[in-house]
Design a protein around this motif. Structure first.
Motif, PDB file in Angstrom:
ATOM      1  N   VAL A  10       0.889  -1.159   0.000  1.00 25.79           N
ATOM      2  CA  VAL A  10       0.000   0.000   0.000  1.00 25.79           C
ATOM      3  C   VAL A  10       0.924   1.204   0.000  1.00 25.79           C
ATOM      4  O   VAL A  10       1.980   1.202   0.650  1.00 25.79           O
ATOM      5  CB  VAL A  10      -0.953  -0.002   1.219  1.00 25.79           C
ATOM      6  CG1 VAL A  10      -0.206   0.079   2.542  1.00 25.79           C
ATOM      7  CG2 VAL A  10      -1.981   1.124   1.103  1.00 25.79           C
ATOM      8  N   LEU A  11       0.572   2.233  -0.755  1.00 26.95           N
ATOM      9  CA  LEU A  11       1.494   3.353  -0.936  1.00 26.95           C
ATOM     10  C   LEU A  11       0.735   4.642  -1.241  1.00 26.95           C
ATOM     11  O   LEU A  11      -0.483   4.642  -1.452  1.00 26.95           O
ATOM     12  CB  LEU A  11       2.484   3.042  -2.065  1.00 26.95           C
ATOM     13  CG  LEU A  11       1.908   2.522  -3.394  1.00 26.95           C
ATOM     14  CD1 LEU A  11       1.401   3.664  -4.267  1.00 26.95           C
ATOM     15  CD2 LEU A  11       2.950   1.717  -4.156  1.00 26.95           C
ATOM     16  N   ILE A  12       1.492   5.721  -1.246  1.00 27.88           N
ATOM     17  CA  ILE A  12       0.937   7.016  -1.640  1.00 27.88           C
ATOM     18  C   ILE A  12       1.179   7.217  -3.130  1.00 27.88           C
ATOM     19  O   ILE A  12       2.311   7.118  -3.607  1.00 27.88           O
ATOM     20  CB  ILE A  12       1.597   8.174  -0.870  1.00 27.88           C
ATOM     21  CG1 ILE A  12       1.357   8.047   0.637  1.00 27.88           C
ATOM     22  CG2 ILE A  12       1.079   9.513  -1.390  1.00 27.88           C
ATOM     23  CD1 ILE A  12      -0.062   8.303   1.086  1.00 27.88           C
ATOM     24  N   ASP A  13       0.119   7.485  -3.863  1.00 23.63           N
ATOM     25  CA  ASP A  13       0.232   7.904  -5.254  1.00 23.63           C
ATOM     26  C   ASP A  13       0.177   9.431  -5.291  1.00 23.63           C
ATOM     27  O   ASP A  13      -0.815  10.030  -4.856  1.00 23.63           O
ATOM     28  CB  ASP A  13      -0.931   7.357  -6.096  1.00 23.63           C
ATOM     29  CG  ASP A  13      -0.710   5.930  -6.552  1.00 23.63           C
ATOM     30  OD1 ASP A  13       0.442   5.542  -6.766  1.00 23.63           O
ATOM     31  OD2 ASP A  13      -1.718   5.201  -6.696  1.00 23.63           O
ATOM     32  N   PHE A  14       1.242  10.062  -5.769  1.00 23.59           N
ATOM     33  CA  PHE A  14       1.198  11.491  -6.053  1.00 23.59           C
ATOM     34  C   PHE A  14       0.866  11.623  -7.537  1.00 23.59           C
ATOM     35  O   PHE A  14       1.674  11.296  -8.407  1.00 23.59           O
ATOM     36  CB  PHE A  14       2.529  12.158  -5.717  1.00 23.59           C
ATOM     37  CG  PHE A  14       2.708  12.401  -4.251  1.00 23.59           C
ATOM     38  CD1 PHE A  14       1.998  13.410  -3.614  1.00 23.59           C
ATOM     39  CD2 PHE A  14       3.558  11.614  -3.492  1.00 23.59           C
ATOM     40  CE1 PHE A  14       2.141  13.640  -2.252  1.00 23.59           C
ATOM     41  CE2 PHE A  14       3.713  11.832  -2.132  1.00 23.59           C
ATOM     42  CZ  PHE A  14       3.003  12.847  -1.507  1.00 23.59           C
ATOM     43  N   VAL A  15      -0.360  12.082  -7.800  1.00 17.16           N
ATOM     44  CA  VAL A  15      -0.910  12.033  -9.151  1.00 17.16           C
ATOM     45  C   VAL A  15      -0.946  13.413  -9.804  1.00 17.16           C
ATOM     46  O   VAL A  15      -1.459  14.374  -9.220  1.00 17.16           O
ATOM     47  CB  VAL A  15      -2.340  11.437  -9.122  1.00 17.16           C
ATOM     48  CG1 VAL A  15      -2.890  11.325 -10.540  1.00 17.16           C
ATOM     49  CG2 VAL A  15      -2.342  10.082  -8.439  1.00 17.16           C
ATOM     50  N   ALA A  16      -0.388  13.493 -11.022  1.00 15.45           N
ATOM     51  CA  ALA A  16      -0.474  14.702 -11.842  1.00 15.45           C
ATOM     52  C   ALA A  16      -1.574  14.478 -12.874  1.00 15.45           C
ATOM     53  O   ALA A  16      -1.401  13.722 -13.823  1.00 15.45           O
ATOM     54  CB  ALA A  16       0.863  14.972 -12.522  1.00 15.45           C
ATOM     55  N   GLU A  17      -2.712  15.108 -12.660  1.00 10.92           N
ATOM     56  CA  GLU A  17      -3.876  14.889 -13.520  1.00 10.92           C
ATOM     57  C   GLU A  17      -3.869  15.849 -14.715  1.00 10.92           C
ATOM     58  O   GLU A  17      -3.555  17.029 -14.577  1.00 10.92           O
ATOM     59  CB  GLU A  17      -5.157  15.087 -12.709  1.00 10.92           C
ATOM     60  CG  GLU A  17      -5.262  14.134 -11.518  1.00 10.92           C
ATOM     61  CD  GLU A  17      -6.395  14.487 -10.571  1.00 10.92           C
ATOM     62  OE1 GLU A  17      -7.087  15.500 -10.832  1.00 10.92           O
ATOM     63  OE2 GLU A  17      -6.583  13.766  -9.582  1.00 10.92           O
ATOM     64  N   LYS A  18      -4.210  15.281 -15.880  1.00 12.37           N
ATOM     65  CA  LYS A  18      -4.359  16.072 -17.106  1.00 12.37           C
ATOM     66  C   LYS A  18      -3.087  16.857 -17.447  1.00 12.37           C
ATOM     67  O   LYS A  18      -3.155  17.986 -17.957  1.00 12.37           O
ATOM     68  CB  LYS A  18      -5.552  17.042 -16.994  1.00 12.37           C
ATOM     69  CG  LYS A  18      -6.887  16.345 -16.810  1.00 12.37           C
ATOM     70  CD  LYS A  18      -8.026  17.334 -16.742  1.00 12.37           C
ATOM     71  CE  LYS A  18      -9.365  16.643 -16.548  1.00 12.37           C
ATOM     72  NZ  LYS A  18     -10.491  17.601 -16.468  1.00 12.37           N
ATOM     73  N   GLN A  19      -1.935  16.270 -17.172  1.00  6.80           N
ATOM     74  CA  GLN A  19      -0.665  16.934 -17.475  1.00  6.80           C
ATOM     75  C   GLN A  19       0.188  16.100 -18.422  1.00  6.80           C
ATOM     76  O   GLN A  19       1.405  16.254 -18.487  1.00  6.80           O
ATOM     77  CB  GLN A  19       0.094  17.229 -16.172  1.00  6.80           C
ATOM     78  CG  GLN A  19      -0.629  18.220 -15.264  1.00  6.80           C
ATOM     79  CD  GLN A  19       0.061  18.412 -13.935  1.00  6.80           C
ATOM     80  OE1 GLN A  19       1.201  18.874 -13.890  1.00  6.80           O
ATOM     81  NE2 GLN A  19      -0.612  18.064 -12.862  1.00  6.80           N
ATOM     82  N   GLY A  20      -0.474  15.215 -19.170  1.00  4.50           N
ATOM     83  CA  GLY A  20       0.240  14.369 -20.114  1.00  4.50           C
ATOM     84  C   GLY A  20       0.806  13.142 -19.441  1.00  4.50           C
ATOM     85  O   GLY A  20       0.804  13.026 -18.215  1.00  4.50           O
TER      86      GLY A  20
END
Length: 314
Positions: A10-20
Protein backbone atom coordinates in the motif's frame (compact mmCIF):
# COMPACT_ATOMS: atom_id res chain seq x y z
CA UNK A 1 -19.16 -15.26 3.25
CA UNK A 2 -15.46 -15.99 2.91
CA UNK A 3 -12.87 -13.39 3.87
CA UNK A 4 -10.44 -12.12 1.22
CA UNK A 5 -6.89 -11.52 2.49
CA UNK A 6 -4.86 -9.19 0.25
CA UNK A 7 -1.07 -9.25 0.67
CA UNK A 8 1.45 -6.77 -0.71
CA UNK A 9 2.02 -3.05 -0.95
CA UNK A 10 0.00 0.00 0.00
CA UNK A 11 1.49 3.35 -0.94
CA UNK A 12 0.94 7.02 -1.64
CA UNK A 13 0.23 7.90 -5.25
CA UNK A 14 1.20 11.49 -6.05
CA UNK A 15 -0.91 12.03 -9.15
CA UNK A 16 -0.47 14.70 -11.84
CA UNK A 17 -3.88 14.89 -13.52
CA UNK A 18 -4.36 16.07 -17.11
CA UNK A 19 -0.67 16.93 -17.47
CA UNK A 20 0.24 14.37 -20.11
CA UNK A 21 1.82 10.95 -19.72
CA UNK A 22 5.38 12.33 -19.50
CA UNK A 23 6.18 12.56 -15.79
CA UNK A 24 9.13 14.89 -16.42
CA UNK A 25 6.66 17.57 -17.60
CA UNK A 26 4.29 17.32 -14.61
CA UNK A 27 4.19 20.26 -12.19
CA UNK A 28 1.37 19.66 -9.69
CA UNK A 29 0.53 16.49 -7.77
CA UNK A 30 -2.41 15.33 -5.64
CA UNK A 31 -1.95 12.82 -2.80
CA UNK A 32 -4.01 9.63 -3.14
CA UNK A 33 -3.96 6.17 -1.56
CA UNK A 34 -2.78 3.37 -3.85
CA UNK A 35 -1.05 0.02 -4.19
CA UNK A 36 -2.62 -2.87 -6.10
CA UNK A 37 -3.32 -5.29 -3.20
CA UNK A 38 -4.75 -2.44 -1.11
CA UNK A 39 -6.95 -1.43 -4.05
CA UNK A 40 -8.25 -5.00 -4.30
CA UNK A 41 -9.03 -5.11 -0.58
CA UNK A 42 -10.99 -1.86 -0.90
CA UNK A 43 -12.80 -3.11 -4.02
CA UNK A 44 -14.01 -6.17 -2.11
CA UNK A 45 -15.11 -4.12 0.91
CA UNK A 46 -16.90 -1.43 -1.11
CA UNK A 47 -18.99 -4.16 -2.74
CA UNK A 48 -20.08 -5.49 0.65
CA UNK A 49 -17.50 -8.25 1.02
CA UNK A 50 -15.11 -9.05 3.87
CA UNK A 51 -11.47 -8.13 3.24
CA UNK A 52 -8.26 -7.75 5.21
CA UNK A 53 -5.01 -6.13 4.16
CA UNK A 54 -1.61 -7.56 5.09
CA UNK A 55 1.21 -5.13 4.39
CA UNK A 56 3.50 -2.53 5.95
CA UNK A 57 3.44 1.28 6.10
CA UNK A 58 5.79 3.77 7.67
CA UNK A 59 5.33 5.18 11.14
CA UNK A 60 4.74 8.60 9.59
CA UNK A 61 1.77 10.81 8.56
CA UNK A 62 1.52 9.15 5.13
CA UNK A 63 1.28 5.71 6.75
CA UNK A 64 -1.43 6.96 9.08
CA UNK A 65 -3.30 8.46 6.12
CA UNK A 66 -3.22 5.11 4.26
CA UNK A 67 -4.47 3.12 7.24
CA UNK A 68 -7.29 5.62 7.75
CA UNK A 69 -8.33 5.29 4.10
CA UNK A 70 -8.40 1.48 4.26
CA UNK A 71 -10.32 1.46 7.53
CA UNK A 72 -12.84 4.02 6.27
CA UNK A 73 -13.50 1.78 3.25
CA UNK A 74 -14.30 -1.14 5.56
CA UNK A 75 -11.03 -3.09 5.22
CA UNK A 76 -9.71 -4.96 8.27
CA UNK A 77 -6.29 -3.39 9.01
CA UNK A 78 -5.55 -5.35 12.18
CA UNK A 79 -2.87 -7.41 10.37
CA UNK A 80 -1.11 -4.39 8.86
CA UNK A 81 2.36 -3.60 10.23
CA UNK A 82 4.26 -0.32 10.71
CA UNK A 83 7.94 0.43 10.24
CA UNK A 84 10.40 3.22 10.96
CA UNK A 85 11.20 3.15 7.23
CA UNK A 86 9.30 5.87 5.35
CA UNK A 87 6.05 4.94 3.58
CA UNK A 88 6.41 3.89 -0.08
CA UNK A 89 5.60 6.57 -2.66
CA UNK A 90 4.70 6.50 -6.36
CA UNK A 91 4.60 9.48 -8.72
CA UNK A 92 2.09 9.24 -11.56
CA UNK A 93 1.35 11.50 -14.52
CA UNK A 94 -1.92 10.96 -16.40
CA UNK A 95 -2.80 12.10 -19.93
CA UNK A 96 -6.28 13.07 -21.15
CA UNK A 97 -6.89 9.54 -22.49
CA UNK A 98 -6.06 7.96 -19.12
CA UNK A 99 -2.60 6.64 -20.06
CA UNK A 100 0.07 6.84 -17.36
CA UNK A 101 3.76 7.31 -16.66
CA UNK A 102 5.02 6.51 -13.17
CA UNK A 103 8.04 5.90 -10.97
CA UNK A 104 8.36 4.41 -7.47
CA UNK A 105 10.22 5.58 -4.39
CA UNK A 106 10.22 2.36 -2.41
CA UNK A 107 10.03 2.35 1.37
CA UNK A 108 8.15 0.60 4.14
CA UNK A 109 6.25 -1.91 2.00
CA UNK A 110 9.38 -4.08 1.73
CA UNK A 111 9.57 -4.35 5.54
CA UNK A 112 6.57 -6.66 6.00
CA UNK A 113 7.51 -9.51 8.36
CA UNK A 114 6.06 -13.02 8.24
CA UNK A 115 3.61 -13.71 11.07
CA UNK A 116 2.89 -17.41 11.76
CA UNK A 117 -0.17 -16.51 13.82
CA UNK A 118 -2.09 -15.49 10.69
CA UNK A 119 -2.03 -18.99 9.17
CA UNK A 120 -5.27 -20.29 10.69
CA UNK A 121 -7.16 -17.20 9.53
CA UNK A 122 -6.63 -18.34 5.94
CA UNK A 123 -8.52 -21.61 6.51
CA UNK A 124 -11.07 -22.11 3.69
CA UNK A 125 -10.96 -18.41 2.88
CA UNK A 126 -9.43 -16.53 -0.09
CA UNK A 127 -5.94 -15.07 -0.36
CA UNK A 128 -4.88 -12.64 -3.08
CA UNK A 129 -1.24 -11.99 -3.87
CA UNK A 130 -0.63 -8.71 -5.72
CA UNK A 131 3.01 -8.74 -6.72
CA UNK A 132 3.98 -5.24 -7.92
CA UNK A 133 6.76 -4.90 -5.31
CA UNK A 134 6.56 -8.22 -3.46
CA UNK A 135 9.16 -10.07 -5.55
CA UNK A 136 11.85 -7.40 -5.27
CA UNK A 137 13.57 -8.89 -2.24
CA UNK A 138 13.62 -8.02 1.44
CA UNK A 139 11.46 -9.43 4.19
CA UNK A 140 8.29 -8.81 2.15
CA UNK A 141 9.36 -11.37 -0.46
CA UNK A 142 10.21 -13.90 2.25
CA UNK A 143 6.86 -13.32 3.97
CA UNK A 144 5.09 -13.60 0.61
CA UNK A 145 6.49 -17.07 -0.02
CA UNK A 146 5.75 -18.29 3.50
CA UNK A 147 2.17 -17.01 3.33
CA UNK A 148 1.77 -18.92 0.06
CA UNK A 149 2.85 -22.12 1.80
CA UNK A 150 0.45 -21.41 4.67
CA UNK A 151 -2.41 -20.93 2.21
CA UNK A 152 -1.65 -24.29 0.60
CA UNK A 153 -1.98 -26.02 3.97
CA UNK A 154 -5.26 -24.31 4.85
CA UNK A 155 -7.49 -25.19 1.87
CA UNK A 156 -7.33 -21.55 0.83
CA UNK A 157 -8.46 -20.36 -2.60
CA UNK A 158 -5.35 -18.66 -4.01
CA UNK A 159 -5.44 -15.73 -6.44
CA UNK A 160 -2.37 -14.12 -8.05
CA UNK A 161 -1.81 -10.94 -10.05
CA UNK A 162 1.83 -10.43 -11.14
CA UNK A 163 1.36 -6.66 -11.55
CA UNK A 164 4.44 -6.27 -13.73
CA UNK A 165 5.91 -2.74 -13.55
CA UNK A 166 8.66 -2.13 -16.10
CA UNK A 167 10.12 0.69 -14.01
CA UNK A 168 10.78 -1.77 -11.16
CA UNK A 169 12.25 -4.55 -13.32
CA UNK A 170 14.58 -2.76 -15.76
CA UNK A 171 16.87 -5.36 -17.34
CA UNK A 172 15.55 -7.96 -14.88
CA UNK A 173 12.43 -9.33 -16.58
CA UNK A 174 13.74 -12.91 -16.57
CA UNK A 175 14.11 -12.72 -12.79
CA UNK A 176 10.56 -11.39 -12.52
CA UNK A 177 9.25 -14.30 -14.62
CA UNK A 178 11.17 -16.88 -12.58
CA UNK A 179 9.89 -15.48 -9.29
CA UNK A 180 6.29 -15.29 -10.56
CA UNK A 181 6.10 -18.93 -11.66
CA UNK A 182 5.72 -20.59 -8.20
CA UNK A 183 2.67 -18.43 -7.56
CA UNK A 184 1.21 -19.17 -11.00
CA UNK A 185 1.76 -22.89 -10.44
CA UNK A 186 -0.04 -22.88 -7.06
CA UNK A 187 -2.88 -20.42 -7.75
CA UNK A 188 -6.41 -21.46 -8.62
CA UNK A 189 -6.98 -18.07 -10.28
CA UNK A 190 -4.51 -15.81 -12.08
CA UNK A 191 -5.25 -12.37 -13.47
CA UNK A 192 -2.93 -11.08 -16.20
CA UNK A 193 -2.83 -8.07 -18.46
CA UNK A 194 -2.18 -8.96 -22.11
CA UNK A 195 1.39 -7.65 -21.76
CA UNK A 196 2.00 -9.83 -18.68
CA UNK A 197 0.51 -12.93 -20.28
CA UNK A 198 2.80 -12.62 -23.30
CA UNK A 199 5.86 -11.71 -21.24
CA UNK A 200 5.61 -14.56 -18.73
CA UNK A 201 4.44 -17.28 -21.12
CA UNK A 202 6.72 -16.27 -23.98
CA UNK A 203 3.74 -16.73 -26.34
CA UNK A 204 2.30 -14.13 -28.69
CA UNK A 205 -0.96 -16.04 -29.17
CA UNK A 206 -3.39 -15.61 -26.28
CA UNK A 207 -4.70 -19.19 -26.47
CA UNK A 208 -1.17 -20.56 -26.40
CA UNK A 209 -0.39 -18.36 -23.40
CA UNK A 210 -3.40 -19.80 -21.56
CA UNK A 211 -2.30 -23.32 -22.44
CA UNK A 212 1.10 -22.53 -20.93
CA UNK A 213 -0.47 -21.29 -17.68
CA UNK A 214 -2.86 -24.23 -17.43
CA UNK A 215 0.00 -26.66 -17.88
CA UNK A 216 1.86 -24.81 -15.12
CA UNK A 217 -1.06 -25.39 -12.75
CA UNK A 218 -3.50 -22.45 -12.90
CA UNK A 219 -7.13 -23.54 -13.31
CA UNK A 220 -8.86 -20.21 -13.96
CA UNK A 221 -7.09 -17.66 -16.17
CA UNK A 222 -8.27 -14.13 -16.87
CA UNK A 223 -6.43 -11.82 -19.26
CA UNK A 224 -7.69 -8.25 -19.27
CA UNK A 225 -7.81 -6.57 -22.69
CA UNK A 226 -8.76 -3.01 -21.78
CA UNK A 227 -11.83 -1.74 -23.62
CA UNK A 228 -12.18 -5.07 -25.45
CA UNK A 229 -13.04 -6.93 -22.24
CA UNK A 230 -11.45 -10.01 -20.68
CA UNK A 231 -10.28 -13.33 -22.12
CA UNK A 232 -11.25 -16.18 -19.80
CA UNK A 233 -10.06 -19.79 -19.87
CA UNK A 234 -11.20 -22.56 -17.51
CA UNK A 235 -11.65 -26.33 -17.83
CA UNK A 236 -11.44 -26.32 -21.62
CA UNK A 237 -13.85 -23.41 -22.00
CA UNK A 238 -12.62 -20.02 -23.19
CA UNK A 239 -14.04 -16.82 -24.62
CA UNK A 240 -13.72 -13.04 -24.59
CA UNK A 241 -16.24 -11.42 -22.25
CA UNK A 242 -16.91 -7.87 -23.52
CA UNK A 243 -16.73 -4.82 -21.30
CA UNK A 244 -18.97 -1.76 -21.28
CA UNK A 245 -18.20 1.40 -23.23
CA UNK A 246 -16.95 4.31 -21.12
CA UNK A 247 -14.77 7.40 -21.60
CA UNK A 248 -11.71 6.75 -19.41
CA UNK A 249 -9.91 9.55 -17.60
CA UNK A 250 -7.59 7.43 -15.40
CA UNK A 251 -6.91 3.72 -15.93
CA UNK A 252 -5.19 3.39 -12.53
CA UNK A 253 -6.85 0.64 -10.49
CA UNK A 254 -9.08 -0.75 -13.25
CA UNK A 255 -7.47 -4.19 -13.08
CA UNK A 256 -7.64 -4.12 -9.28
CA UNK A 257 -11.34 -3.24 -9.41
CA UNK A 258 -11.86 -6.14 -11.83
CA UNK A 259 -10.14 -8.79 -9.70
CA UNK A 260 -11.59 -7.37 -6.48
CA UNK A 261 -15.12 -7.59 -7.86
CA UNK A 262 -14.50 -11.14 -9.09
CA UNK A 263 -13.08 -12.24 -5.73
CA UNK A 264 -16.00 -10.67 -3.89
CA UNK A 265 -18.42 -12.70 -6.02
CA UNK A 266 -16.40 -15.88 -5.44
CA UNK A 267 -16.40 -15.22 -1.69
CA UNK A 268 -20.20 -15.20 -1.71
CA UNK A 269 -20.76 -18.70 -3.15
CA UNK A 270 -20.82 -21.83 -0.99
CA UNK A 271 -18.31 -23.82 -3.00
CA UNK A 272 -15.71 -22.02 -5.07
CA UNK A 273 -14.64 -25.37 -6.48
CA UNK A 274 -18.03 -25.65 -8.19
CA UNK A 275 -17.20 -22.64 -10.38
CA UNK A 276 -14.67 -24.72 -12.29
CA UNK A 277 -17.42 -27.02 -13.56
CA UNK A 278 -19.86 -24.19 -14.29
CA UNK A 279 -18.22 -21.94 -16.91
CA UNK A 280 -21.45 -20.02 -17.60
CA UNK A 281 -21.56 -18.80 -14.00
CA UNK A 282 -17.89 -17.83 -14.21
CA UNK A 283 -18.52 -15.91 -17.45
CA UNK A 284 -21.39 -14.03 -15.77
CA UNK A 285 -19.11 -13.08 -12.89
CA UNK A 286 -16.44 -11.87 -15.32
CA UNK A 287 -18.99 -9.66 -17.11
CA UNK A 288 -19.88 -8.00 -13.81
CA UNK A 289 -16.19 -7.61 -12.90
CA UNK A 290 -15.57 -5.96 -16.29
CA UNK A 291 -18.16 -3.33 -15.38
CA UNK A 292 -16.38 -2.63 -12.08
CA UNK A 293 -13.10 -2.13 -13.93
CA UNK A 294 -14.67 0.16 -16.52
CA UNK A 295 -16.46 2.31 -13.92
CA UNK A 296 -13.18 2.82 -12.06
CA UNK A 297 -11.58 4.46 -15.13
CA UNK A 298 -14.19 7.22 -15.19
CA UNK A 299 -12.66 9.17 -12.28
CA UNK A 300 -9.21 10.02 -10.94
CA UNK A 301 -7.62 7.91 -8.20
CA UNK A 302 -8.08 4.16 -7.77
CA UNK A 303 -9.71 3.73 -4.35
CA UNK A 304 -11.95 6.78 -4.64
CA UNK A 305 -13.19 5.55 -8.03
CA UNK A 306 -13.96 1.94 -7.03
CA UNK A 307 -17.70 1.27 -7.42
CA UNK A 308 -20.13 0.40 -4.68
CA UNK A 309 -22.69 -2.35 -5.24
CA UNK A 310 -25.34 0.31 -5.94
CA UNK A 311 -23.18 1.89 -8.66
CA UNK A 312 -22.48 -1.53 -10.15
CA UNK A 313 -26.20 -2.40 -10.21
CA UNK A 314 -27.05 0.89 -11.94
Amino acid sequence: MKEVFCIGEVLIDFVAEKQGSDLSQAREFTKKAGGAPANVACAVAKLGGKSAFIGCVGNDPFGTFLLNVLENEGVDISLTQRSEIFTTLAFVSIAEDGERDFVFSRGADKELKYSPGIKKKFNKNIIHFGAATALLGGSLEEAYGRFLFDALTQETFISFDPNFRADLWKNKTEIFIKKSMPFIEKSALCKFSLEEAKLISGKENISEACEFFHEAGTEIITITLGSEGTFVSCQGHSRIIPSISVKPVDTTGAGDAFIGCLLKQLSSIDSIESIKSNPDLLFEMIAIANKAGAITTMNYGAIKSLPSQTQLDQ
